[in-house]
Design a protein around this motif. Sequence first.
Motif, PDB file in Angstrom:
ATOM      1  N   MET A 151       0.830  -1.202   0.000  1.00 54.48           N
ATOM      2  CA  MET A 151       0.000   0.000   0.000  1.00 54.48           C
ATOM      3  C   MET A 151       0.868   1.256   0.000  1.00 54.48           C
ATOM      4  N   GLU A 152       1.910   1.236   0.801  1.00 48.30           N
ATOM      5  CA  GLU A 152       2.797   2.392   0.874  1.00 48.30           C
ATOM      6  C   GLU A 152       3.500   2.627  -0.454  1.00 48.30           C
ATOM      7  N   LEU A 153       3.886   1.524  -1.109  1.00 48.86           N
ATOM      8  CA  LEU A 153       4.542   1.643  -2.415  1.00 48.86           C
ATOM      9  C   LEU A 153       3.617   2.301  -3.426  1.00 48.86           C
ATOM     10  N   SER A 154       2.340   1.905  -3.443  1.00 51.44           N
ATOM     11  CA  SER A 154       1.378   2.485  -4.377  1.00 51.44           C
ATOM     12  C   SER A 154       1.200   3.976  -4.127  1.00 51.44           C
ATOM     13  N   LYS A 155       1.134   4.369  -2.859  1.00 49.59           N
ATOM     14  CA  LYS A 155       0.969   5.784  -2.523  1.00 49.59           C
ATOM     15  C   LYS A 155       2.198   6.595  -2.938  1.00 49.59           C
ATOM     16  N   GLN A 156       3.368   6.034  -2.708  1.00 50.85           N
ATOM     17  CA  GLN A 156       4.590   6.723  -3.096  1.00 50.85           C
ATOM     18  C   GLN A 156       4.715   6.821  -4.616  1.00 50.85           C
ATOM     19  N   CYS A 157       4.319   5.763  -5.293  1.00 52.71           N
ATOM     20  CA  CYS A 157       4.360   5.768  -6.760  1.00 52.71           C
ATOM     21  C   CYS A 157       3.402   6.805  -7.325  1.00 52.71           C
ATOM     22  N   HIS A 158       2.267   6.980  -6.653  1.00 48.00           N
ATOM     23  CA  HIS A 158       1.311   8.003  -7.083  1.00 48.00           C
ATOM     24  C   HIS A 158       1.963   9.377  -7.044  1.00 48.00           C
ATOM     25  N   LEU A 159       2.625   9.710  -5.941  1.00 49.00           N
ATOM     26  CA  LEU A 159       3.293  11.003  -5.820  1.00 49.00           C
ATOM     27  C   LEU A 159       4.411  11.156  -6.852  1.00 49.00           C
ATOM     28  N   SER A 160       5.154  10.071  -7.039  1.00 48.41           N
ATOM     29  CA  SER A 160       6.249  10.102  -8.001  1.00 48.41           C
ATOM     30  C   SER A 160       5.744  10.301  -9.422  1.00 48.41           C
ATOM     31  N   MET A 161       4.673   9.582  -9.775  1.00 38.86           N
ATOM     32  CA  MET A 161       4.130   9.690 -11.127  1.00 38.86           C
ATOM     33  C   MET A 161       3.498  11.062 -11.357  1.00 38.86           C
ATOM     34  N   LYS A 162       2.932  11.645 -10.312  1.00 42.61           N
ATOM     35  CA  LYS A 162       2.344  12.971 -10.439  1.00 42.61           C
ATOM     36  C   LYS A 162       3.426  14.009 -10.734  1.00 42.61           C
ATOM     37  N   ALA A 163       4.545  13.895 -10.024  1.00 41.93           N
ATOM     38  CA  ALA A 163       5.668  14.799 -10.276  1.00 41.93           C
ATOM     39  C   ALA A 163       6.236  14.574 -11.675  1.00 41.93           C
ATOM     40  N   THR A 164       6.296  13.315 -12.094  1.00 38.44           N
ATOM     41  CA  THR A 164       6.781  12.988 -13.435  1.00 38.44           C
ATOM     42  C   THR A 164       5.878  13.601 -14.493  1.00 38.44           C
ATOM     43  N   ALA A 165       4.574  13.537 -14.270  1.00 38.06           N
ATOM     44  CA  ALA A 165       3.612  14.097 -15.214  1.00 38.06           C
ATOM     45  C   ALA A 165       3.823  15.596 -15.385  1.00 38.06           C
ATOM     46  N   GLU A 166       4.096  16.284 -14.289  1.00 40.29           N
ATOM     47  CA  GLU A 166       4.333  17.721 -14.358  1.00 40.29           C
ATOM     48  C   GLU A 166       5.583  18.021 -15.178  1.00 40.29           C
ATOM     49  N   SER A 167       6.629  17.224 -15.004  1.00 43.79           N
ATOM     50  CA  SER A 167       7.875  17.464 -15.735  1.00 43.79           C
ATOM     51  C   SER A 167       7.738  17.135 -17.220  1.00 43.79           C
ATOM     52  N   PHE A 168       6.797  16.250 -17.570  1.00 43.08           N
ATOM     53  CA  PHE A 168       6.604  15.855 -18.961  1.00 43.08           C
ATOM     54  C   PHE A 168       5.753  16.844 -19.745  1.00 43.08           C
ATOM     55  N   LYS A 169       4.994  17.677 -19.067  1.00 42.10           N
ATOM     56  CA  LYS A 169       3.956  18.472 -19.729  1.00 42.10           C
ATOM     57  C   LYS A 169       4.510  19.310 -20.878  1.00 42.10           C
ATOM     58  N   LEU A 170       3.789  19.243 -21.984  1.00 41.83           N
ATOM     59  CA  LEU A 170       4.075  20.081 -23.139  1.00 41.83           C
ATOM     60  C   LEU A 170       3.416  21.442 -22.918  1.00 41.83           C
ATOM     61  N   PRO A 171       3.691  22.445 -23.770  1.00 46.32           N
ATOM     62  CA  PRO A 171       3.019  23.737 -23.625  1.00 46.32           C
ATOM     63  C   PRO A 171       1.511  23.580 -23.534  1.00 46.32           C
ATOM     64  N   ALA A 172       0.888  24.379 -22.666  1.00 45.63           N
ATOM     65  CA  ALA A 172      -0.535  24.212 -22.357  1.00 45.63           C
ATOM     66  C   ALA A 172      -1.430  24.364 -23.569  1.00 45.63           C
ATOM     67  N   ASN A 173      -0.995  25.152 -24.577  1.00 51.46           N
ATOM     68  CA  ASN A 173      -1.859  25.361 -25.731  1.00 51.46           C
ATOM     69  C   ASN A 173      -1.892  24.162 -26.669  1.00 51.46           C
ATOM     70  N   GLN A 174      -1.058  23.146 -26.409  1.00 52.93           N
ATOM     71  CA  GLN A 174      -1.031  21.964 -27.271  1.00 52.93           C
ATOM     72  C   GLN A 174      -2.047  20.913 -26.835  1.00 52.93           C
ATOM     73  N   THR A 175      -2.223  20.740 -25.554  1.00 52.14           N
ATOM     74  CA  THR A 175      -3.171  19.745 -25.069  1.00 52.14           C
ATOM     75  C   THR A 175      -3.555  20.044 -23.634  1.00 52.14           C
ATOM     76  N   LYS A 176      -4.788  19.742 -23.267  1.00 59.21           N
ATOM     77  CA  LYS A 176      -5.263  19.936 -21.904  1.00 59.21           C
ATOM     78  C   LYS A 176      -5.340  18.604 -21.156  1.00 59.21           C
ATOM     79  N   VAL A 177      -5.121  17.524 -21.863  1.00 59.37           N
ATOM     80  CA  VAL A 177      -5.177  16.203 -21.248  1.00 59.37           C
ATOM     81  C   VAL A 177      -3.771  15.604 -21.260  1.00 59.37           C
TER      82      VAL A 177
END
Length: 342
Positions: A78-104
């Motif tokens: 359970m702890e691993l899943s919660k930590q992975c959630h935080l890690s993946m959320k941070a990863t998603a932020e670093s991956f984001k393309l310019p906002a005008n390209q996609t909202k999803v």
Amino acid sequence: MERKLMLFFLIQTASAASFDIQFLVSYGIQSLPEYTDVLFVDDIIMFYYDSISEIGEPRQDWVRTIIKEDPQYWEPQMELSKQCHLSMKATAESFKLPANQTKVHVIQQILGCEVDDDTKEITAFNHYAYNGEDFISFDFNTKTWIAHHPRAKTIKEQWDILYESNKERRNFALIIFPLWLQIYLRYGNSTLHRKDLPSVSLLQRTPSSSINCHATGFYPEKAIIFWRKDGEEIHENVEHGEILPNLDGSFQMSIKLNASNIPLKEWGRYDCVFQLSGVQNDLITRLDKDVIRTNWKEGEENLSVTSIAIIATMAVLTVLIIPIIGFFAYKKKKAAEPLNTQ
């Protein structure tokens, strides 16, 4: 035989013996949890977790047995899943393309290792996809990242210098994952090594319709079915069906052959072949008129056509007769009215 431990994209192709994990982070899709992870063993879901419930769900009885016999197993999971959630959320932020390209924004990760049963050789892999495109992957030999997308070049530079993190990532995939796999295979042996061959039937609705080669009751779902002629697989006049689940946990699939232009005397050159992963012998069903199962009865097609013709004729007559009846009724009514002498 190879054993695999994987974290995979939404569309997955796995080997006969595999351990699969899926992590999904999504932004802007209201119908999905922000984060989901699913563990698979040989394509069988054994564990599910999402960011809404934050409670992991064991999906197999043998997983519940692990939890019962080793309660300390569940909390770290359970702890691993919660930590992975935080890690993946941070990863998603670093991956984001310019906002005008996609909202999803959706990140999908494949993380795992492959263990050869004979040589015990371990091959690890870790891939990311961003919004459906291959993005970046980890090289376990050099402990550096490989950019597969122009935007990923900056991410690679940032991640390559995280030496300790990359070292831990490598150790986790090459040491911890194989240990997990051994546990899961030991407890889930009877399920994971289950091989059920199907019953195969040739079905045909009418003499003019395609012949359906239908296989049902097989397990696992890693199977293929195809038509062949003179021992060679054919693709012309063939229609593939999807693999579908049965209520008992087994699977079914079918493939149709349009034999309307095949002379009856040549039917013996055709057969339907079913192959189940991990099973050496194929199930071969020869195309034979005598073994085809159907609910059709002699004369049924002609009767159906005749019925349609009669109904159409009656419809036309009705259209013609109703105005005539109306006309005579009108004349009769006019004849019964008194004459106006004024």
